[in-house]
Enzyme design. Structure first.
Site, PDB file in Angstrom:
ATOM      1  N   GLY A 182       0.830  -1.203   0.000  1.00 55.21           N
ATOM      2  CA  GLY A 182       0.000   0.000   0.000  1.00 55.21           C
ATOM      3  C   GLY A 182       0.856   1.241   0.000  1.00 55.21           C
ATOM      4  N   CYS A 209       5.138  -6.251   1.700  1.00 55.00           N
ATOM      5  CA  CYS A 209       5.475  -4.829   1.753  1.00 55.00           C
ATOM      6  C   CYS A 209       4.757  -4.135   2.927  1.00 55.00           C
ATOM      7  CB  CYS A 209       5.144  -4.190   0.396  1.00 55.00           C
ATOM      8  SG  CYS A 209       5.890  -2.570   0.171  1.00 55.00           S
ATOM      9  N   TYR A 210       3.776  -3.306   2.663  1.00 58.78           N
ATOM     10  CA  TYR A 210       3.033  -2.651   3.749  1.00 58.78           C
ATOM     11  C   TYR A 210       2.536  -3.695   4.758  1.00 58.78           C
ATOM     12  CZ  TYR A 210      -0.426   0.440   5.992  1.00 58.78           C
ATOM     13  OH  TYR A 210      -1.154   1.185   6.884  1.00 58.78           O
ATOM     14  N   HIS A 234       7.628  -7.673  -3.957  1.00 55.46           N
ATOM     15  CA  HIS A 234       6.331  -8.041  -4.535  1.00 55.46           C
ATOM     16  C   HIS A 234       6.435  -9.313  -5.372  1.00 55.46           C
ATOM     17  CE1 HIS A 234       4.021  -4.487  -3.401  1.00 55.46           C
ATOM     18  NE2 HIS A 234       5.188  -3.848  -3.489  1.00 55.46           N
ATOM     19  N   GLU A 238       4.113 -10.933  -6.688  1.00 52.76           N
ATOM     20  CA  GLU A 238       3.055 -10.989  -7.705  1.00 52.76           C
ATOM     21  C   GLU A 238       3.462 -10.320  -9.020  1.00 52.76           C
ATOM     22  OE1 GLU A 238       3.177  -9.252  -4.971  1.00 52.76           O
ATOM     23  OE2 GLU A 238       2.111  -7.344  -5.055  1.00 52.76           O
ATOM     24  N   GLY A 289     -20.388  -7.721 -29.799  1.00 56.54           N
ATOM     25  CA  GLY A 289     -19.774  -8.725 -30.663  1.00 56.54           C
ATOM     26  C   GLY A 289     -18.319  -8.947 -30.304  1.00 56.54           C
ATOM     27  N   VAL A 335     -15.182  -9.834 -27.439  1.00 61.07           N
ATOM     28  CA  VAL A 335     -15.032 -10.947 -26.504  1.00 61.07           C
ATOM     29  C   VAL A 335     -15.641 -10.607 -25.137  1.00 61.07           C
ATOM     30  CG1 VAL A 335     -13.352 -12.404 -25.313  1.00 61.07           C
ATOM     31  CG2 VAL A 335     -12.939 -11.714 -27.671  1.00 61.07           C
ATOM     32  N   ASP A 336     -15.356  -9.411 -24.629  1.00 63.40           N
ATOM     33  CA  ASP A 336     -15.784  -9.084 -23.266  1.00 63.40           C
ATOM     34  C   ASP A 336     -17.300  -9.097 -23.111  1.00 63.40           C
ATOM     35  OD1 ASP A 336     -13.095  -8.761 -22.921  1.00 63.40           O
ATOM     36  OD2 ASP A 336     -13.143  -6.577 -22.780  1.00 63.40           O
ATOM     37  N   LYS A 342      -7.554 -10.075 -19.593  1.00 59.93           N
ATOM     38  CA  LYS A 342      -8.068 -10.499 -20.901  1.00 59.93           C
ATOM     39  C   LYS A 342      -7.948 -12.008 -21.156  1.00 59.93           C
ATOM     40  CE  LYS A 342      -9.874  -8.971 -24.738  1.00 59.93           C
ATOM     41  NZ  LYS A 342     -10.897  -7.922 -24.837  1.00 59.93           N
TER      42      LYS A 342
END
Ligand code: XMP
Length: 509
Positions: free
Chosen positions: A55, A82-83, A170, A172, A224, A226-227, A365
Protein backbone atom coordinates in the site's frame (compact mmCIF):
# COMPACT_ATOMS: atom_id res chain seq x y z
CA UNK A 1 -20.90 -24.81 -2.76
CA UNK A 2 -18.18 -22.94 -0.92
CA UNK A 3 -14.69 -23.06 -2.27
CA UNK A 4 -11.59 -22.82 -0.15
CA UNK A 5 -10.20 -19.36 -0.25
CA UNK A 6 -7.35 -16.99 0.53
CA UNK A 7 -8.47 -13.63 1.94
CA UNK A 8 -6.51 -10.67 0.60
CA UNK A 9 -6.67 -7.46 2.59
CA UNK A 10 -6.18 -4.61 0.18
CA UNK A 11 -4.09 -1.78 1.60
CA UNK A 12 -4.22 0.09 -1.68
CA UNK A 13 -1.33 -1.27 -3.69
CA UNK A 14 -1.61 -1.02 -7.45
CA UNK A 15 -0.60 -4.69 -7.51
CA UNK A 16 -3.38 -6.15 -5.35
CA UNK A 17 -5.34 -7.50 -8.31
CA UNK A 18 -2.18 -9.07 -9.64
CA UNK A 19 -2.03 -11.12 -6.44
CA UNK A 20 -5.48 -12.57 -7.14
CA UNK A 21 -4.43 -13.21 -10.70
CA UNK A 22 -1.28 -15.11 -9.69
CA UNK A 23 -3.31 -17.14 -7.21
CA UNK A 24 -5.78 -18.09 -9.95
CA UNK A 25 -2.88 -19.10 -12.19
CA UNK A 26 -1.73 -21.39 -9.41
CA UNK A 27 -5.22 -22.83 -9.00
CA UNK A 28 -6.26 -20.91 -5.89
CA UNK A 29 -9.21 -18.63 -5.30
CA UNK A 30 -8.43 -15.32 -3.60
CA UNK A 31 -11.05 -12.83 -2.47
CA UNK A 32 -10.15 -9.18 -1.93
CA UNK A 33 -11.40 -7.41 1.22
CA UNK A 34 -11.13 -3.79 2.34
CA UNK A 35 -8.29 -3.10 4.82
CA UNK A 36 -10.70 -2.65 7.71
CA UNK A 37 -12.22 -6.13 7.33
CA UNK A 38 -12.58 -7.94 10.64
CA UNK A 39 -11.70 -11.53 11.52
CA UNK A 40 -15.41 -12.24 11.66
CA UNK A 41 -15.93 -10.95 8.14
CA UNK A 42 -13.13 -12.88 6.51
CA UNK A 43 -13.20 -16.02 8.70
CA UNK A 44 -15.19 -19.14 8.02
CA UNK A 45 -14.75 -22.84 7.38
CA UNK A 46 -13.32 -22.39 3.90
CA UNK A 47 -10.64 -19.81 4.75
CA UNK A 48 -7.15 -21.27 4.28
CA UNK A 49 -4.87 -18.25 4.51
CA UNK A 50 -4.60 -14.47 4.61
CA UNK A 51 -2.46 -12.15 2.49
CA UNK A 52 -1.91 -8.52 3.49
CA UNK A 53 -1.19 -6.47 0.38
CA UNK A 54 1.17 -3.58 -0.15
CA UNK A 55 0.00 0.00 0.00
CA UNK A 56 1.05 3.60 -0.53
CA UNK A 57 0.90 4.69 3.14
CA UNK A 58 3.45 4.49 5.91
CA UNK A 59 2.40 2.27 8.84
CA UNK A 60 4.00 4.91 11.09
CA UNK A 61 1.60 7.67 10.05
CA UNK A 62 -1.39 8.57 12.18
CA UNK A 63 -4.50 7.00 10.75
CA UNK A 64 -2.60 4.45 8.64
CA UNK A 65 -4.92 1.49 7.97
CA UNK A 66 -4.28 -1.29 10.47
CA UNK A 67 -5.34 -4.87 10.97
CA UNK A 68 -7.84 -6.54 13.29
CA UNK A 69 -5.54 -8.51 15.70
CA UNK A 70 -8.11 -11.32 15.82
CA UNK A 71 -7.20 -12.15 12.22
CA UNK A 72 -3.97 -13.64 13.59
CA UNK A 73 -6.06 -15.95 15.77
CA UNK A 74 -8.04 -17.45 12.91
CA UNK A 75 -5.61 -20.37 12.81
CA UNK A 76 -4.52 -19.88 9.20
CA UNK A 77 -1.14 -18.72 7.84
CA UNK A 78 -0.71 -14.99 7.20
CA UNK A 79 1.59 -13.49 4.56
CA UNK A 80 2.33 -9.76 4.68
CA UNK A 81 3.65 -8.19 1.48
CA UNK A 82 5.47 -4.83 1.75
CA UNK A 83 3.03 -2.65 3.75
CA UNK A 84 1.59 -5.91 5.09
CA UNK A 85 4.96 -7.01 6.44
CA UNK A 86 5.58 -3.58 7.96
CA UNK A 87 2.22 -3.72 9.68
CA UNK A 88 3.11 -7.08 11.24
CA UNK A 89 6.51 -5.74 12.34
CA UNK A 90 4.86 -2.68 13.90
CA UNK A 91 2.15 -4.61 15.73
CA UNK A 92 4.45 -7.40 17.00
CA UNK A 93 7.28 -5.23 18.28
CA UNK A 94 9.77 -5.09 15.42
CA UNK A 95 11.65 -1.96 14.42
CA UNK A 96 10.86 0.10 11.35
CA UNK A 97 13.07 2.39 9.39
CA UNK A 98 11.18 5.43 8.25
CA UNK A 99 12.04 6.80 4.83
CA UNK A 100 10.66 9.58 2.70
CA UNK A 101 12.35 8.20 -0.39
CA UNK A 102 10.92 5.28 -2.28
CA UNK A 103 13.08 2.42 -3.44
CA UNK A 104 11.67 1.27 -6.71
CA UNK A 105 12.70 -1.39 -9.19
CA UNK A 106 14.61 -4.64 -9.34
CA UNK A 107 16.69 -5.72 -6.35
CA UNK A 108 18.66 -8.81 -5.45
CA UNK A 109 17.90 -10.54 -2.17
CA UNK A 110 20.04 -13.12 -0.43
CA UNK A 111 18.01 -15.95 1.06
CA UNK A 112 19.29 -16.96 4.47
CA UNK A 113 16.82 -19.44 5.90
CA UNK A 114 17.89 -22.94 4.90
CA UNK A 115 14.56 -24.42 5.82
CA UNK A 116 12.37 -21.42 5.12
CA UNK A 117 8.75 -22.08 4.16
CA UNK A 118 8.55 -19.34 1.55
CA UNK A 119 11.95 -19.93 -0.05
CA UNK A 120 11.78 -23.74 -0.13
CA UNK A 121 13.45 -24.96 -3.31
CA UNK A 122 15.19 -21.63 -3.89
CA UNK A 123 18.80 -21.04 -3.02
CA UNK A 124 21.14 -18.07 -2.87
CA UNK A 125 20.37 -14.84 -4.65
CA UNK A 126 16.98 -14.00 -6.12
CA UNK A 127 15.92 -11.08 -8.31
CA UNK A 128 12.79 -9.42 -6.95
CA UNK A 129 10.69 -6.30 -7.51
CA UNK A 130 10.70 -3.67 -4.78
CA UNK A 131 8.49 -0.62 -4.37
CA UNK A 132 8.57 0.89 -0.90
CA UNK A 133 9.51 3.80 1.33
CA UNK A 134 9.81 2.42 4.87
CA UNK A 135 11.29 -0.96 5.62
CA UNK A 136 11.62 -3.33 8.56
CA UNK A 137 14.95 -2.73 10.29
CA UNK A 138 14.65 -5.42 12.95
CA UNK A 139 12.24 -8.36 12.93
CA UNK A 140 9.99 -8.88 15.98
CA UNK A 141 11.11 -11.40 18.57
CA UNK A 142 10.50 -14.97 17.48
CA UNK A 143 10.82 -14.09 13.80
CA UNK A 144 13.73 -15.41 11.74
CA UNK A 145 15.13 -13.17 9.03
CA UNK A 146 15.04 -15.27 5.86
CA UNK A 147 16.26 -12.77 3.27
CA UNK A 148 17.98 -9.39 3.08
CA UNK A 149 19.51 -6.96 0.61
CA UNK A 150 22.34 -4.44 0.99
CA UNK A 151 19.81 -1.72 1.95
CA UNK A 152 16.96 -3.75 3.44
CA UNK A 153 18.04 -5.87 6.40
CA UNK A 154 14.71 -7.67 6.69
CA UNK A 155 13.62 -8.41 3.12
CA UNK A 156 11.74 -11.45 4.45
CA UNK A 157 10.91 -12.83 7.87
CA UNK A 158 8.98 -15.77 9.25
CA UNK A 159 7.67 -17.20 12.45
CA UNK A 160 6.98 -20.81 11.66
CA UNK A 161 5.30 -21.76 14.90
CA UNK A 162 2.78 -18.94 14.53
CA UNK A 163 2.72 -19.39 10.74
CA UNK A 164 3.28 -15.70 10.05
CA UNK A 165 5.35 -14.56 7.10
CA UNK A 166 6.47 -11.22 5.77
CA UNK A 167 8.27 -10.07 2.62
CA UNK A 168 9.34 -6.61 1.57
CA UNK A 169 9.21 -7.29 -2.17
CA UNK A 170 6.33 -8.04 -4.54
CA UNK A 171 6.16 -11.71 -5.59
CA UNK A 172 3.06 -10.99 -7.70
CA UNK A 173 5.02 -8.84 -10.18
CA UNK A 174 6.61 -10.86 -12.98
CA UNK A 175 9.98 -9.13 -12.48
CA UNK A 176 10.23 -11.13 -9.24
CA UNK A 177 11.73 -14.14 -10.94
CA UNK A 178 10.63 -16.78 -8.43
CA UNK A 179 7.56 -14.86 -7.28
CA UNK A 180 5.05 -17.46 -8.36
CA UNK A 181 7.12 -20.25 -6.82
CA UNK A 182 7.13 -18.33 -3.52
CA UNK A 183 3.36 -17.85 -3.64
CA UNK A 184 2.96 -21.53 -4.45
CA UNK A 185 5.04 -22.41 -1.37
CA UNK A 186 2.72 -20.26 0.71
CA UNK A 187 -0.43 -21.79 -0.81
CA UNK A 188 0.83 -25.33 -0.20
CA UNK A 189 1.68 -24.36 3.35
CA UNK A 190 -1.94 -23.18 3.70
CA UNK A 191 -3.11 -26.61 2.53
CA UNK A 192 -4.90 -25.27 -0.54
CA UNK A 193 -6.12 -27.97 -2.94
CA UNK A 194 -5.08 -25.82 -5.96
CA UNK A 195 -7.95 -26.99 -8.14
CA UNK A 196 -9.51 -23.61 -8.89
CA UNK A 197 -10.29 -23.15 -12.58
CA UNK A 198 -12.55 -21.31 -15.02
CA UNK A 199 -15.40 -23.71 -14.19
CA UNK A 200 -15.23 -22.74 -10.52
CA UNK A 201 -15.04 -19.08 -11.44
CA UNK A 202 -18.24 -19.47 -13.43
CA UNK A 203 -20.04 -21.26 -10.57
CA UNK A 204 -18.96 -18.59 -8.13
CA UNK A 205 -20.08 -15.76 -10.44
CA UNK A 206 -23.39 -17.44 -11.24
CA UNK A 207 -24.12 -17.55 -7.53
CA UNK A 208 -23.13 -13.90 -7.05
CA UNK A 209 -25.16 -12.72 -10.04
CA UNK A 210 -28.26 -14.54 -8.78
CA UNK A 211 -27.88 -12.98 -5.36
CA UNK A 212 -27.38 -9.51 -6.81
CA UNK A 213 -30.07 -9.58 -9.46
CA UNK A 214 -32.75 -11.63 -7.73
CA UNK A 215 -35.81 -11.57 -9.96
CA UNK A 216 -34.74 -8.31 -11.67
CA UNK A 217 -34.17 -7.77 -15.36
CA UNK A 218 -30.78 -7.09 -16.93
CA UNK A 219 -30.03 -5.35 -20.20
CA UNK A 220 -26.59 -5.72 -21.76
CA UNK A 221 -25.06 -3.97 -24.75
CA UNK A 222 -23.66 -6.74 -26.91
CA UNK A 223 -20.92 -5.43 -29.20
CA UNK A 224 -19.77 -8.72 -30.66
CA UNK A 225 -16.44 -8.35 -28.89
CA UNK A 226 -15.03 -10.95 -26.50
CA UNK A 227 -15.78 -9.08 -23.27
CA UNK A 228 -19.45 -8.33 -23.82
CA UNK A 229 -19.99 -11.79 -25.34
CA UNK A 230 -18.50 -13.59 -22.35
CA UNK A 231 -20.43 -11.34 -19.96
CA UNK A 232 -23.62 -12.15 -21.89
CA UNK A 233 -23.09 -15.91 -21.69
CA UNK A 234 -22.22 -15.74 -18.01
CA UNK A 235 -25.31 -13.68 -17.18
CA UNK A 236 -27.40 -15.98 -19.34
CA UNK A 237 -26.07 -18.99 -17.45
CA UNK A 238 -27.06 -17.30 -14.19
CA UNK A 239 -30.43 -15.75 -14.97
CA UNK A 240 -31.55 -17.05 -18.37
CA UNK A 241 -34.48 -15.10 -19.76
CA UNK A 242 -34.08 -12.28 -17.26
CA UNK A 243 -31.27 -11.12 -19.55
CA UNK A 244 -31.88 -9.23 -22.78
CA UNK A 245 -28.94 -8.27 -24.98
CA UNK A 246 -29.13 -5.29 -27.27
CA UNK A 247 -26.91 -5.16 -30.32
CA UNK A 248 -26.81 -1.70 -31.90
CA UNK A 249 -25.62 -1.51 -35.50
CA UNK A 250 -24.33 2.05 -35.88
CA UNK A 251 -23.57 1.57 -39.54
CA UNK A 252 -19.83 1.61 -38.86
CA UNK A 253 -19.46 -2.10 -38.18
CA UNK A 254 -17.32 -4.53 -40.10
CA UNK A 255 -18.94 -6.14 -43.14
CA UNK A 256 -21.78 -8.53 -42.20
CA UNK A 257 -21.14 -8.00 -38.51
CA UNK A 258 -24.76 -8.17 -37.37
CA UNK A 259 -25.37 -11.43 -39.22
CA UNK A 260 -22.18 -12.90 -37.76
CA UNK A 261 -23.10 -12.01 -34.22
CA UNK A 262 -26.57 -13.47 -34.68
CA UNK A 263 -25.03 -16.68 -36.01
CA UNK A 264 -22.59 -16.94 -33.10
CA UNK A 265 -25.32 -16.63 -30.51
CA UNK A 266 -28.00 -18.66 -32.28
CA UNK A 267 -27.09 -21.88 -30.44
CA UNK A 268 -27.41 -20.28 -27.00
CA UNK A 269 -31.08 -19.41 -26.73
CA UNK A 270 -30.00 -15.94 -25.74
CA UNK A 271 -32.48 -13.11 -26.12
CA UNK A 272 -30.75 -10.66 -28.50
CA UNK A 273 -32.50 -7.57 -29.83
CA UNK A 274 -30.73 -6.28 -32.95
CA UNK A 275 -31.29 -2.63 -33.72
CA UNK A 276 -30.32 -1.28 -37.11
CA UNK A 277 -29.70 2.36 -36.26
CA UNK A 278 -27.25 3.01 -39.08
CA UNK A 279 -29.33 5.75 -40.70
CA UNK A 280 -29.64 7.63 -37.42
CA UNK A 281 -25.86 7.54 -36.92
CA UNK A 282 -24.77 8.16 -40.50
CA UNK A 283 -27.19 11.08 -40.95
CA UNK A 284 -25.70 12.79 -37.92
CA UNK A 285 -22.13 12.07 -39.04
CA UNK A 286 -22.61 13.34 -42.58
CA UNK A 287 -19.76 15.73 -43.33
CA UNK A 288 -18.18 15.57 -39.85
CA UNK A 289 -14.37 15.40 -40.05
CA UNK A 290 -13.07 16.23 -36.56
CA UNK A 291 -12.07 13.00 -34.76
CA UNK A 292 -13.27 13.96 -31.28
CA UNK A 293 -16.57 15.29 -32.67
CA UNK A 294 -17.11 11.97 -34.44
CA UNK A 295 -16.46 10.06 -31.22
CA UNK A 296 -18.74 12.27 -29.13
CA UNK A 297 -21.56 12.13 -31.68
CA UNK A 298 -21.35 8.36 -31.88
CA UNK A 299 -21.16 8.08 -28.09
CA UNK A 300 -24.20 10.24 -27.42
CA UNK A 301 -26.26 8.68 -30.23
CA UNK A 302 -25.36 5.23 -28.94
CA UNK A 303 -26.64 6.17 -25.51
CA UNK A 304 -29.89 7.54 -27.03
CA UNK A 305 -30.55 4.41 -29.04
CA UNK A 306 -29.58 2.04 -26.27
CA UNK A 307 -31.62 3.90 -23.70
CA UNK A 308 -34.68 3.79 -25.95
CA UNK A 309 -34.36 0.02 -26.34
CA UNK A 310 -33.65 -0.56 -22.67
CA UNK A 311 -36.82 1.31 -21.69
CA UNK A 312 -38.86 -1.17 -23.69
CA UNK A 313 -37.28 -3.94 -21.65
CA UNK A 314 -37.89 -2.14 -18.33
CA UNK A 315 -34.54 -3.33 -17.02
CA UNK A 316 -33.39 -2.90 -13.41
CA UNK A 317 -29.73 -3.62 -14.11
CA UNK A 318 -27.19 -2.78 -16.77
CA UNK A 319 -24.84 -5.67 -17.50
CA UNK A 320 -21.35 -4.77 -18.71
CA UNK A 321 -18.30 -6.72 -19.76
CA UNK A 322 -15.93 -4.38 -17.91
CA UNK A 323 -12.61 -6.15 -17.28
CA UNK A 324 -9.83 -5.25 -14.90
CA UNK A 325 -7.73 -3.37 -17.49
CA UNK A 326 -10.83 -1.22 -18.24
CA UNK A 327 -11.12 -0.44 -14.55
CA UNK A 328 -7.51 0.70 -14.49
CA UNK A 329 -7.84 2.70 -17.67
CA UNK A 330 -10.90 4.66 -16.65
CA UNK A 331 -9.65 5.39 -13.14
CA UNK A 332 -6.09 6.25 -14.10
CA UNK A 333 -4.68 3.68 -11.62
CA UNK A 334 -1.10 2.78 -12.39
CA UNK A 335 -0.41 5.93 -14.33
CA UNK A 336 -2.71 5.09 -17.24
CA UNK A 337 -3.58 8.18 -19.22
CA UNK A 338 -6.78 8.70 -21.10
CA UNK A 339 -5.55 9.54 -24.57
CA UNK A 340 -8.89 9.29 -26.32
CA UNK A 341 -12.41 9.63 -25.01
CA UNK A 342 -13.73 6.08 -24.77
CA UNK A 343 -17.46 6.02 -25.09
CA UNK A 344 -17.87 2.42 -23.98
CA UNK A 345 -18.32 2.86 -20.25
CA UNK A 346 -18.96 6.56 -19.80
CA UNK A 347 -22.36 8.08 -19.34
CA UNK A 348 -24.63 5.11 -19.78
CA UNK A 349 -25.21 3.95 -16.18
CA UNK A 350 -25.77 7.49 -14.82
CA UNK A 351 -28.17 8.41 -17.56
CA UNK A 352 -30.19 5.22 -17.26
CA UNK A 353 -30.23 5.12 -13.47
CA UNK A 354 -29.55 1.41 -13.56
CA UNK A 355 -27.53 -0.63 -11.14
CA UNK A 356 -24.45 -2.26 -12.67
CA UNK A 357 -23.67 -5.97 -12.97
CA UNK A 358 -20.07 -6.47 -14.03
CA UNK A 359 -19.15 -10.13 -13.64
CA UNK A 360 -15.74 -9.85 -15.34
CA UNK A 361 -14.49 -6.90 -13.35
CA UNK A 362 -11.55 -8.67 -11.74
CA UNK A 363 -10.42 -10.63 -14.79
CA UNK A 364 -7.55 -10.01 -17.17
CA UNK A 365 -8.07 -10.50 -20.90
CA UNK A 366 -6.63 -13.99 -21.19
CA UNK A 367 -8.76 -15.06 -18.24
CA UNK A 368 -11.87 -13.67 -19.93
CA UNK A 369 -11.02 -15.89 -22.90
CA UNK A 370 -10.61 -18.93 -20.64
CA UNK A 371 -14.04 -18.24 -19.12
CA UNK A 372 -15.41 -17.80 -22.66
CA UNK A 373 -14.16 -21.21 -23.69
CA UNK A 374 -15.62 -22.80 -20.57
CA UNK A 375 -18.96 -21.18 -21.37
CA UNK A 376 -18.92 -22.61 -24.89
CA UNK A 377 -18.16 -19.45 -26.83
CA UNK A 378 -16.96 -20.58 -30.28
CA UNK A 379 -13.19 -20.56 -30.62
CA UNK A 380 -13.01 -18.01 -33.44
CA UNK A 381 -15.34 -15.65 -31.58
CA UNK A 382 -13.21 -16.06 -28.49
CA UNK A 383 -10.04 -15.12 -30.36
CA UNK A 384 -11.45 -12.03 -32.08
CA UNK A 385 -9.32 -8.92 -32.23
CA UNK A 386 -10.67 -5.94 -30.31
CA UNK A 387 -12.83 -3.53 -32.26
CA UNK A 388 -13.22 0.09 -31.14
CA UNK A 389 -16.63 1.30 -29.98
CA UNK A 390 -16.84 4.07 -32.64
CA UNK A 391 -16.03 1.39 -35.20
CA UNK A 392 -14.93 2.32 -38.70
CA UNK A 393 -15.41 6.01 -37.93
CA UNK A 394 -11.86 6.09 -36.49
CA UNK A 395 -10.57 4.32 -39.60
CA UNK A 396 -12.04 6.87 -42.00
CA UNK A 397 -10.00 10.03 -41.58
CA UNK A 398 -11.85 12.89 -43.21
CA UNK A 399 -15.55 12.96 -44.02
CA UNK A 400 -17.73 9.94 -43.32
CA UNK A 401 -20.09 9.07 -46.15
CA UNK A 402 -22.08 5.89 -46.76
CA UNK A 403 -20.03 5.21 -49.88
CA UNK A 404 -16.71 5.51 -48.05
CA UNK A 405 -17.98 3.22 -45.29
CA UNK A 406 -18.94 0.61 -47.89
CA UNK A 407 -15.53 0.81 -49.62
CA UNK A 408 -13.72 0.39 -46.32
CA UNK A 409 -15.91 -2.55 -45.27
CA UNK A 410 -15.10 -4.38 -48.50
CA UNK A 411 -11.34 -3.81 -48.23
CA UNK A 412 -11.30 -4.72 -44.55
CA UNK A 413 -13.21 -7.95 -45.17
CA UNK A 414 -10.66 -9.05 -47.79
CA UNK A 415 -7.75 -8.23 -45.47
CA UNK A 416 -9.25 -10.20 -42.58
CA UNK A 417 -10.19 -13.14 -44.76
CA UNK A 418 -6.63 -13.43 -46.10
CA UNK A 419 -5.17 -13.11 -42.60
CA UNK A 420 -7.41 -15.90 -41.37
CA UNK A 421 -6.73 -18.32 -44.21
CA UNK A 422 -2.97 -17.74 -43.94
CA UNK A 423 -2.95 -18.25 -40.16
CA UNK A 424 -1.75 -14.69 -39.54
CA UNK A 425 -4.91 -13.49 -37.79
CA UNK A 426 -3.99 -15.43 -34.65
CA UNK A 427 -0.40 -14.15 -34.83
CA UNK A 428 -1.49 -10.50 -34.77
CA UNK A 429 -3.27 -8.64 -31.97
CA UNK A 430 -5.23 -6.27 -34.16
CA UNK A 431 -5.46 -5.84 -37.92
CA UNK A 432 -7.69 -3.70 -40.10
CA UNK A 433 -7.92 -1.54 -43.19
CA UNK A 434 -8.10 2.26 -43.15
CA UNK A 435 -9.48 4.39 -45.97
CA UNK A 436 -7.38 7.52 -46.40
CA UNK A 437 -9.00 10.73 -47.64
CA UNK A 438 -6.52 10.90 -50.46
CA UNK A 439 -7.12 10.15 -54.11
CA UNK A 440 -4.21 9.16 -56.31
CA UNK A 441 -3.78 8.44 -59.98
CA UNK A 442 -3.69 4.88 -61.27
CA UNK A 443 -4.05 2.92 -64.44
CA UNK A 444 -6.54 0.10 -64.96
CA UNK A 445 -6.57 -1.50 -68.39
CA UNK A 446 -6.41 1.48 -70.71
CA UNK A 447 -8.07 3.81 -68.34
CA UNK A 448 -6.63 6.35 -66.01
CA UNK A 449 -8.17 6.13 -62.50
CA UNK A 450 -8.30 8.61 -59.66
CA UNK A 451 -9.38 6.77 -56.55
CA UNK A 452 -8.86 6.36 -52.80
CA UNK A 453 -5.83 4.99 -51.08
CA UNK A 454 -6.15 2.18 -48.52
CA UNK A 455 -3.75 1.64 -45.63
CA UNK A 456 -3.39 -1.75 -43.96
CA UNK A 457 -2.55 -1.84 -40.27
CA UNK A 458 -1.52 -5.03 -38.46
CA UNK A 459 0.07 -4.94 -35.01
CA UNK A 460 1.26 -7.21 -32.26
CA UNK A 461 0.74 -6.02 -28.71
CA UNK A 462 0.50 -7.26 -25.12
CA UNK A 463 -1.84 -4.64 -23.75
CA UNK A 464 -2.46 -2.15 -26.60
CA UNK A 465 -0.60 0.56 -24.70
CA UNK A 466 2.41 -0.18 -26.88
CA UNK A 467 2.47 -2.09 -30.15
CA UNK A 468 4.77 -3.15 -32.95
CA UNK A 469 3.81 -3.60 -36.58
CA UNK A 470 3.40 -7.21 -37.62
CA UNK A 471 5.98 -8.55 -40.06
CA UNK A 472 3.50 -9.94 -42.57
CA UNK A 473 5.12 -11.91 -45.42
CA UNK A 474 5.52 -9.97 -48.67
CA UNK A 475 3.66 -12.64 -50.65
CA UNK A 476 0.67 -12.28 -48.34
CA UNK A 477 0.72 -8.48 -48.63
CA UNK A 478 1.00 -8.83 -52.37
CA UNK A 479 -2.05 -11.10 -52.55
CA UNK A 480 -4.09 -8.78 -50.32
CA UNK A 481 -3.17 -5.64 -52.29
CA UNK A 482 -3.99 -7.29 -55.60
CA UNK A 483 -7.35 -8.53 -54.37
CA UNK A 484 -8.35 -5.18 -52.83
CA UNK A 485 -7.53 -3.18 -55.95
CA UNK A 486 -9.18 -5.74 -58.20
CA UNK A 487 -12.31 -6.39 -56.12
CA UNK A 488 -13.07 -3.12 -54.38
CA UNK A 489 -14.42 -0.39 -56.56
CA UNK A 490 -13.09 2.95 -55.28
CA UNK A 491 -9.55 1.89 -54.25
CA UNK A 492 -6.60 1.88 -56.63
CA UNK A 493 -3.64 1.92 -54.22
CA UNK A 494 -2.73 -0.02 -51.05
CA UNK A 495 0.01 0.76 -48.53
CA UNK A 496 1.15 -1.11 -45.43
CA UNK A 497 1.70 0.84 -42.19
CA UNK A 498 5.12 0.18 -40.61
CA UNK A 499 4.89 2.48 -37.60
CA UNK A 500 5.00 1.21 -34.03
CA UNK A 501 3.12 2.65 -31.05
CA UNK A 502 4.50 4.94 -29.79
CA UNK A 503 5.01 7.20 -31.68
CA UNK A 504 1.88 6.37 -33.71
CA UNK A 505 -1.35 5.11 -32.19
CA UNK A 506 -2.97 1.90 -33.41
CA UNK A 507 -6.09 3.59 -34.77
CA UNK A 508 -5.89 6.55 -37.14
CA UNK A 509 -8.07 8.92 -35.12
P1 XMP B 1 -4.91 3.54 -29.94
O1 XMP B 1 -5.42 3.99 -31.26
O2 XMP B 1 -5.15 4.52 -28.83
O3 XMP B 1 -5.77 2.26 -29.58
O4 XMP B 1 -3.47 3.07 -29.99
C1 XMP B 1 -5.51 1.38 -28.50
C2 XMP B 1 -6.61 0.35 -28.45
O5 XMP B 1 -7.85 0.98 -28.09
C3 XMP B 1 -8.81 0.82 -29.11
N1 XMP B 1 -9.55 2.08 -29.20
C4 XMP B 1 -10.81 2.26 -28.82
N2 XMP B 1 -11.67 1.39 -28.30
N3 XMP B 1 -13.31 3.10 -28.18
C5 XMP B 1 -12.93 1.82 -28.01
O6 XMP B 1 -13.75 1.03 -27.57
C6 XMP B 1 -12.46 4.04 -28.72
O7 XMP B 1 -12.83 5.19 -28.87
C7 XMP B 1 -11.15 3.58 -29.04
N4 XMP B 1 -10.07 4.18 -29.56
C8 XMP B 1 -9.09 3.25 -29.66
C9 XMP B 1 -8.03 0.47 -30.35
O8 XMP B 1 -8.82 -0.27 -31.27
C10 XMP B 1 -6.86 -0.31 -29.79
O9 XMP B 1 -7.22 -1.67 -29.54
Amino acid sequence: MHHERIAILDYGSQYTRLITRRLRELGAFGLVYPPGATAEEIGGGDLRGVILSGGPNSVLEDGAPGIDPKIFELGVPVLGICYGQQLMARDFGGELHRSTQREYGKATIRCQGQDSVLFAGMAGEQVVWMSHGDHVEKAPEGYAVTASTSTVPVAAMENRSLRRYGIQFHPEVTHSVNGSALLLNFLEHCGMALDWNAGHFIEEKVRQIRTQVGSGRVVLGLSGGVDSSVAALLLHRAIGKQLTCVFVDHGLMRKNEMKQVQAYFAPFDLRVVCVDASDEFLDKLEGVTDPETKRKLIGSTFIDVFDREAKKIAADFLGQGTTYPDVIESSGIGGAVLVKSHHNVGGLPERMKLKLVEPLRELFKDEVRKAGLALGLPEDMNQRHPFPGPGLAVRLPGAITRERVRILQEADAIFLEELKTSGWYAKTSQAFAVLLPVQTVGIMGDERTFEFMCALRAVTSEDFMTADWARLPHELLDRIAQRIVREVKGINRVVFDITSKPPATIEYE
